[in-house]
Design an enzyme around this catalytic site. Structure first.
Site, mmCIF file in Angstrom:
data_model
loop_
_atom_site.group_PDB
_atom_site.id
_atom_site.type_symbol
_atom_site.label_atom_id
_atom_site.label_comp_id
_atom_site.label_asym_id
_atom_site.label_seq_id
_atom_site.Cartn_x
_atom_site.Cartn_y
_atom_site.Cartn_z
ATOM 1 N N TYR A 191 39.093 39.835 34.846
ATOM 2 C CA TYR A 191 37.559 39.699 34.262
ATOM 3 C C TYR A 191 36.563 39.918 35.288
ATOM 4 O O TYR A 191 36.907 40.081 36.510
ATOM 5 C CB TYR A 191 37.264 38.201 34.043
ATOM 6 C CG TYR A 191 37.396 37.095 35.215
ATOM 7 C CD1 TYR A 191 36.158 36.849 35.802
ATOM 8 C CD2 TYR A 191 38.561 36.449 35.459
ATOM 9 C CE1 TYR A 191 36.342 35.688 36.863
ATOM 10 C CE2 TYR A 191 38.697 35.345 36.549
ATOM 11 C CZ TYR A 191 37.438 35.124 37.190
ATOM 12 O OH TYR A 191 37.532 34.269 38.053
ATOM 13 N N CYS A 192 35.324 40.436 34.991
ATOM 14 C CA CYS A 192 34.498 40.518 35.919
ATOM 15 C C CYS A 192 32.978 40.271 35.514
ATOM 16 O O CYS A 192 33.193 39.463 34.264
ATOM 17 C CB CYS A 192 34.322 42.061 36.532
ATOM 18 S SG CYS A 192 34.144 43.330 34.856
ATOM 19 N N THR A 193 31.775 40.338 35.706
ATOM 20 C CA THR A 193 30.840 39.999 35.506
ATOM 21 C C THR A 193 30.446 40.374 34.084
ATOM 22 O O THR A 193 29.866 39.524 33.205
ATOM 23 C CB THR A 193 29.599 40.412 36.358
ATOM 24 O OG1 THR A 193 29.933 40.103 37.813
ATOM 25 C CG2 THR A 193 28.056 39.828 36.051
ATOM 26 N N GLY A 195 32.114 43.033 32.155
ATOM 27 C CA GLY A 195 33.156 43.874 31.724
ATOM 28 C C GLY A 195 33.614 45.092 32.249
ATOM 29 O O GLY A 195 34.644 45.765 32.217
ATOM 30 N N ILE A 220 32.108 37.797 32.031
ATOM 31 C CA ILE A 220 31.657 36.440 32.321
ATOM 32 C C ILE A 220 30.292 36.185 31.145
ATOM 33 O O ILE A 220 30.032 35.161 30.684
ATOM 34 C CB ILE A 220 31.376 36.060 33.731
ATOM 35 C CG1 ILE A 220 32.736 36.354 34.653
ATOM 36 C CG2 ILE A 220 30.966 34.796 33.736
ATOM 37 C CD1 ILE A 220 32.309 36.417 36.101
#
Length: 310
Positions: A191-193, A195, A220
């Site tokens: 995951y990241c901020t 995508g 997120i």
């Protein structure tokens, strides 16, 4: 594009975070550079838009009409269904200027040949994410940088301790490969901020022979939108690359502020320390810069404060 919702108010700025891995010819990029700069000026938008042969990545802030106008221009050259967009709101402008830039990559990993529009991991929607990461056979990996992870993460996530996204491939070879070998039934969940880093990270893993690779669709920020706080596995706030610094689960600006000297996020406790000087130094950089640097930072802070009072 209609971006109105119940939160729309004359007192709020709209923030649009977006990306798309869409292959563009040079002539399209040239036209977009001109058109987006013109729209930004016309609608007094602020933020950054990055254009490359692999697609677009940006965050902009302004009026609903202005944001809609820019996104509609972009969508004319995008493949339907490949545009990831998230909307939030802020009482203050989230950026200080507007930039549209031509780049080699829209998110920099520093490796040629990756194509997330063709090779990418399995998308996992926000409402299915908890089931995946609650599984003990899942290796949960945060693809963000260490200073982002320091203020919030999913419980149990692995921190690669990278300073920038370029560091990620080395971590994969030095650490992740052995983790996967030690856990033969492992599924990888990343995951990241928003995508975009996961799109490229999963593409890289698959190219390197990893299997069973998953990632959180929309990142997120989408998870905050769609999963209630009572059901959330998130701990802390989510770092964002603008003046809001971090967002809470309601997608509102959180308690963190940015040190404009070193760029690190600061808690209220950090800002209350005797060593803290607004815009000049914080506990992270108190021994990092020269006196000449401090004088320059102080002057920049003075100019910023003067500008904000106009």
């Amino acid at each position: 594009m209609n971006l109105q919702d119940d939160q729309t108010s004359a007192d709020l700025f709209q923030v649009a975070t977006f990306y798309s891995f869409t292959a563009w010819p040079e002539v399209t990029i040239t036209c977009l550079l001109q058109d987006l700069l013109s729209l930004g000026d016309e609608h007094q938008l602020m933020g950054t838009v990055l254009l490359a042969e692999e697609g677009v990545n940006g965050t902009i802030c302004g009026s609903v009409d202005g944001v809609s106008a820019l996104l509609e221009r972009l969508e004319r050259d995008l493949i339907e269904g490949l545009f990831e967009l998230k909307i939030s709101w802020t009482p203050e402008q989230a950026f200080r200027r507007f930039k549209v830039r031509r780049k080699a990559e829209i998110v920099t990993m520093g490796l040629a040949g990756l194509n997330p529009s063709k090779t990418v991991g399995t998308y996992v929607d926000a409402h299915e994410w908890n089931d995946l990461i609650d599984d003990p056979d899942t290796l949960l990996i945060d693809t963000r940088n260490d200073y982002e992870i320091a203020i919030g993460e999913f419980k149990g996530a692995i921190n690669p301790q990278t300073k920038c996204f370029r560091d990620f491939p080395a971590w994969v070879e030095q650490q992740l490969r052995s983790m996967v070998k030690a856990k033969t039934s492992a599924r990888i969940a990343m995951y990241c901020t928003g995508g975009i880093r996961c799109e490229k990270a999963t593409s890289y893993l698959i190219e390197k022979g990893f299997t069973n690779v998953h990632h959180l669709r929309g990142g997120i920020l989408r998870y905050f939108e769609e999963v209630s706080q009572s059901e959330s596995r998130w701990q802390g706030e989510c770092f964002v690359f603008d003046q809001r610094v971090a967002l809470n689960h309601q997608l509102s600006p959180g308690v963190y502020r940015l040190c404009h000297a070193c760029g690190m996020p600061l808690t209220p406790e950090d800002q209350a320390m005797n060593s803290y000087r607004t815009g000049v130094q914080c506990r992270h950089c108190v021994d990092q810069f020269s006196d000449t640097d401090r004088i320059r930072f102080a002057e920049r802070q003075r100019q910023m404060e003067h500008s904000s009072r106009k």
